[in-house]
Enzyme design. Structure first.
Site, short mmCIF file in Angstrom:
data_model
loop_
_atom_site.label_atom_id
_atom_site.label_comp_id
_atom_site.label_asym_id
_atom_site.label_seq_id
_atom_site.Cartn_x
_atom_site.Cartn_y
_atom_site.Cartn_z
N GLY A 8 31.67 44.61 34.73
CA GLY A 8 32.37 45.89 34.71
C GLY A 8 33.69 45.83 35.44
O GLY A 8 34.24 44.76 35.67
N HIS A 14 39.22 41.26 30.30
CA HIS A 14 37.92 41.47 29.65
C HIS A 14 38.10 41.94 28.21
O HIS A 14 37.37 41.52 27.31
CB HIS A 14 37.11 42.56 30.38
CG HIS A 14 36.71 42.22 31.78
ND1 HIS A 14 37.24 42.83 32.88
CD2 HIS A 14 35.80 41.33 32.25
CE1 HIS A 14 36.69 42.36 33.98
NE2 HIS A 14 35.81 41.43 33.63
N ARG A 125 38.25 31.84 31.00
CA ARG A 125 38.46 30.52 31.60
C ARG A 125 38.96 30.60 33.03
O ARG A 125 39.14 29.58 33.68
CB ARG A 125 39.44 29.70 30.75
CG ARG A 125 38.75 29.14 29.52
CD ARG A 125 39.70 28.41 28.61
NE ARG A 125 40.21 27.17 29.18
CZ ARG A 125 40.74 26.20 28.44
NH1 ARG A 125 40.81 26.32 27.13
NH2 ARG A 125 41.20 25.10 29.01
N ASP A 127 37.27 31.69 35.43
CA ASP A 127 36.12 31.14 36.15
C ASP A 127 35.74 29.83 35.46
O ASP A 127 34.75 29.74 34.74
CB ASP A 127 34.97 32.15 36.13
CG ASP A 127 35.38 33.48 36.76
OD1 ASP A 127 35.69 33.48 37.96
OD2 ASP A 127 35.45 34.48 36.04
N MET A 161 44.49 38.04 35.87
CA MET A 161 43.79 39.32 35.97
C MET A 161 42.40 39.08 36.53
O MET A 161 41.72 38.12 36.16
CB MET A 161 43.70 39.99 34.62
CG MET A 161 45.04 40.49 34.17
SD MET A 161 44.87 41.63 32.79
CE MET A 161 46.61 41.91 32.46
O1 PAF Z 1 32.05 36.40 35.27
C1 PAF Z 1 31.29 37.38 35.50
O2 PAF Z 1 31.71 38.55 35.46
C2 PAF Z 1 29.85 37.14 35.88
O3 PAF Z 1 29.72 36.02 36.68
C3 PAF Z 1 28.90 37.07 34.67
C4 PAF Z 1 29.23 35.90 33.76
C5 PAF Z 1 28.99 38.38 33.89
C6 PAF Z 1 27.45 36.90 35.15
O4 PAF Z 1 27.05 37.93 35.97
#
Ligand code: PAF
Length: 259
Positions: A8, A14, A125, A127, A161
């Site tokens: 969220g 996102h 990417r 993360d 972001m």
């Molecule tokens: O990257 C995220 O927001 C979280 O680590 C994920 C992949 C939704 C798992 O909780």
């Protein structure tokens, strides 16, 4: 069916994942769940930004078909005890600074895959290591899902972001630019022909200057160390603390354009 797992506090990064999922699948589920098992005792679970109503309106506009926002009790019910044990991919970098983090991530993503049953799942990417851990988990546990990584979405000034950018004061938000500036400087050196990983790492550290660096590494794109000179590609990967925010950024030189 496509799945975009999120915690969220959605931003344009996102929504780019949602649009990519829409391109790959006709029905797109976005999960919103601030997963307690991936936060350590000193992490920001309690103050992690939450805005379900705002998120749902953004997702409607971005073309999501359904939002799945379970409670913690639904995801981790009474007597629940099983965890996905992660391995070497999860050990370095964030794994050193956030013990148990990737076990929590792999566990909740496995639960989401099992509940939603997507053919494709899209992750950012930014993360980079998380994406590698999730790819490994999906392959090792035979989840019939294609894991897609989406390029980092950046603000106008280049800052990646992140929901955690909300923690930054205006002064810290200015300082946060050093991450992308460090990647830029090392990326330009690579483009100029520099292939010594230690030299690129020194450039990263020099540009990051006085910020609190958790890591600033130059690795193979599969997260392994270089034995000698870099070949045609290298991962530049950073984690820094700016104020209360822990910020990540990365660049695969030789593959992605320097931001
Ligand atoms: O990257 C995220 O927001 C979280 O680590 C994920 C992949 C939704 C798992 O909780």
């Amino acid at each position: 069916m496509g799945l975009v797992p999120t915690m969220g506090a959605l931003h344009e990064g996102h929504l780019a994942l949602v649009r990519e999922a829409r391109r790959l699948a006709s029905f797109v589920v976005v999960s919103i769940f601030v997963n307690p098992t991936q936060f350590g005792p000193n992490d920001d679970f309690a103050r992690y930004p939450r805005d379900l109503d705002g998120d749902v309106s953004k997702l409607e506009a971005a073309g999501a078909s359904a939002v799945f926002a379970p409670s913690a009790g639904a995801m981790y019910g009474p007597g629940e005890e099983t965890r996905v044990r992660v391995g070497a991919t999860a050990a370095p970098l964030c794994g050193l600074f956030r013990p148990g983090h990737f076990e929590g991530v792999a566990t909740v993503v496995a639960k989401l895959f099992a509940l939603v049953g997507p053919c494709v799942a899209v992750f950012g990417r930014k993360d980079y290591q998380q994406l590698a851990v999730i790819r490994r988990m999906a392959e090792d546990l035979f989840f019939p899902v294609v894991v897609v990584g989406h390029p980092i979405v950046r603000e106008a000034d280049g800052v990646a972001m992140s929901s955690r950018n909300a923690y930054l004061s205006p002064e810290e938000r200015g300082r946060a630019r050093v991450l992308v500036e460090a990647l830029r400087a090392a990326g330009r050196a690579f483009e100029g022909g520099e292939r010594n990983p230690a030299v690129l790492q020194a450039i990263l550290r020099r540009v990051l200057g006085g910020e609190v660096i958790e890591y600033a590494e130059v690795l193979r794109p599969d997260l392994g160390p270089f034995e000698g000179a870099i070949g045609d590609r290298a991962l530049l990967v950073l984690a820094c603390r700016v104020g209360k925010a822990r910020l990540l950024d990365n660049l695969v030189v030789g593959e992605e354009a320097v931001p």
